[in-house]
Design a protein around this motif. Structure first.
Motif, short mmCIF file in Angstrom:
data_model
loop_
_atom_site.label_atom_id
_atom_site.label_comp_id
_atom_site.label_asym_id
_atom_site.label_seq_id
_atom_site.Cartn_x
_atom_site.Cartn_y
_atom_site.Cartn_z
N ARG A 172 76.63 25.39 67.05
CA ARG A 172 75.64 26.17 67.80
C ARG A 172 75.72 27.66 67.50
NH1 ARG A 172 77.14 24.17 73.72
NH2 ARG A 172 79.17 24.73 72.86
N VAL A 173 76.74 28.08 66.76
CA VAL A 173 76.98 29.50 66.50
C VAL A 173 76.71 29.81 65.03
CG1 VAL A 173 78.70 31.36 66.54
CG2 VAL A 173 78.71 29.61 68.34
N GLN A 174 76.01 30.91 64.78
CA GLN A 174 75.79 31.43 63.44
C GLN A 174 76.18 32.90 63.42
OE1 GLN A 174 71.52 30.00 63.51
NE2 GLN A 174 71.93 29.79 61.32
N ARG A 189 80.33 45.58 61.18
CA ARG A 189 79.13 45.31 61.95
C ARG A 189 78.73 43.84 61.76
NH1 ARG A 189 74.54 49.43 60.78
NH2 ARG A 189 75.97 50.76 61.94
N PHE A 190 78.47 43.14 62.87
CA PHE A 190 78.19 41.71 62.81
C PHE A 190 76.96 41.36 63.63
CE2 PHE A 190 82.79 42.44 62.71
CZ PHE A 190 83.09 41.97 61.44
N TRP A 191 76.29 40.33 63.18
CA TRP A 191 75.13 39.78 63.89
C TRP A 191 75.43 38.32 64.17
CZ3 TRP A 191 69.67 39.19 61.21
CH2 TRP A 191 68.80 38.53 62.08
N ILE A 192 75.44 37.96 65.45
CA ILE A 192 75.82 36.60 65.87
C ILE A 192 74.71 36.02 66.72
CG2 ILE A 192 77.51 35.23 67.16
CD1 ILE A 192 79.49 37.62 66.62
N MET A 193 74.39 34.76 66.48
CA MET A 193 73.45 34.04 67.35
C MET A 193 74.08 32.73 67.77
SD MET A 193 69.57 34.57 65.84
CE MET A 193 68.91 33.37 66.99
N ALA A 194 73.94 32.41 69.03
CA ALA A 194 74.39 31.11 69.55
C ALA A 194 73.22 30.47 70.29
CB ALA A 194 75.58 31.30 70.49
N ALA A 195 72.93 29.23 69.96
CA ALA A 195 71.78 28.54 70.55
C ALA A 195 72.21 27.17 71.04
CB ALA A 195 70.65 28.41 69.53
#
Length: 412
Positions: free
Chosen positions: A354-356, A364-370
């Protein structure tokens, strides 16, 4: 003839150095969750990526014709050489459909066997007026589909926070594609104003802004024989703005500032059904669903067009909650779900599907969890020396988006 397919994703559907420096080679990026199920549908028909299925990524910030020339046209030539075929089948979603259409119009129509457009704004979208004329995009709920909503909001946050792109002149310079998405003359009058107790239309031809790209394509319509269009309906979609003609500025809102909107259910939440169909052809179908869902719901129609049976059922996970997280001045971020996911400049170890995450730079990081509505995450932050880390978070669900800046300040 069994020609290869080239799929062209829509706005925000490509990520790479041309879009955001430091993100490497082109890919779907965090739009992978949006587009991979559609690619799997094509896989189930016998199309294999790199063999007879290809993806044309591109810098979606550029004007359509420029993106077509720089990205799509070379991709088509490469695919023709690799497969030994003289033609390709183009499938474009949203903005991707306009690239495909412009290729046929201005480049090499003889290289295309079929063009399939899904949710493409062939007559434009009034939401582009909100951005181009006023430099604004409404945050809380800009898309019915949560994944696409999260993706759009993430890009908005990135450009706003890290590139400090706030002024309308800069916005227009960085996102010239928006002008190509304005309503065309074929869309008709889309601004109204109150005069006494009545409402009057502002003739689109008299407006200070116009879409020269779409207006030009409308003068020379493409062949309809091998053109197929898939549109959506059943989702409230902006159709016309009511503007305050007295609230004008020299650069912003030159034709009036919107203070209300007329919506229609003949649309997919992003593009009206009429705009997608564009009076272009009779080979069309309108499906119930939003801008992204019609991609997946189009499978039976695609099977018919391509004369390919669907050999397996594609299961798609429903998304009810999304976390969009940007970390700055961080050496490492541990994203804690029931599993531990570690994101750092040295490596990205994701153990929860579920995590990208994308490493935007060394700190610097960009995280998405759905996931479903019960998805909960927590973060452990390792700062860089004594520099205080910054965390920016948006939590998105069906109610809209909630923004939190430095939400973990008491935990760091």
């Amino acid at each position: 003839m069994d020609y290869p397919i080239i799929f062209i994703p829509g706005l925000f559907g490509s990520l790479g150095d041309d879009v955001i420096k430091g993100t490497g080679n082109f890919s779907f990026g965090l739009a992978e969750r949006v587009y991979r199920p559609f690619i799997e549908i094509l896989n189930s028909m016998g199309y294999e990526e790199g063999i007879n299925l290809f993806i044309s990524y591109y810098d979606w910030k550029k004007p359509v014709l420029e993106a077509t020339e720089k990205y799509l046209s070379p991709t088509i030539e490469k695919v023709k050489r690799k497969t030994g075929m003289s033609k390709v089948i183009l499938i474009g979603h949203s903005l991707g459909g306009l690239l495909a259409r412009s290729y046929i119009e201005y480049f090499s129509p003889s290289s295309v066997d079929k063009l399939i457009m899904i949710g493409t704004p062939n007559l434009g979208s009034i939401d582009a007026y909100y951005f181009w004329s006023g430099g604004k995009l409404p945050y809380p709920k800009v898309e019915e589909n949560l994944l696409y909503n999260g993706l759009k909001i993430a890009f908005i946050i990135y450009y706003h926070l890290f590139l400090k792109i706030n002024y309308i002149e800069v916005l227009r310079d960085k996102f010239p594609v928006t002008k190509d998405l304005l309503p065309s003359y074929g869309y008709g009058n889309y601004l109204l104003y109150k005069k006494g107790e009545t409402k009057k239309e502002i003739p689109i031809e008299d407006m200070t802004i116009s879409n020269s790209f779409l207006n030009g394509m409308e003068k020379n319509p493409i062949s309809r024989d091998n053109l197929f269009i898939i549109s959506g309906k059943g989702v409230y979609t902006n159709q016309k703005f009511i503007v305050d003609k007295n609230n004008k500025e020299k650069i912003k809102w030159a034709d009036g500032k919107p203070n209300n909107v007329y919506k229609t259910t003949y649309g997919d939440g992003t593009v009206t059904t009429v705009s997608t169909l564009g009076n272009l052809c009779k080979n069309n179908i309108t499906l119930e669903g939003n801008h992204i869902d019609i991609l997946y719901k189009s499978k039976d129609y695609l099977s018919h067009i391509l004369c390919k049976d669907i050999n397996e059922k594609i299961e798609r996970q429903e998304v009810e909650k999304i976390y969009v997280i940007f970390g700055h001045n961080c050496r490492k971020i541990n994203v804690r779900t029931p599993n531990l996911n570690e994101v750092s400049s040295e490596s990205i170890n994701i153990t929860d599907s579920r995590v990208q995450a994308v490493n935007l730079s060394f700190n610097r990081f960009w995280i998405m969890a759905a996931g479903n509505k019960n998805l909960e995450i927590d973060l452990d932050i390792e700062p860089i020396k004594r520099v205080k880390p910054q965390i920016y978070m948006a939590i998105i669900d069906k109610e809209g988006a909630k923004f939190e800046f430095n939400p973990l300040k008491n935990k760091i």
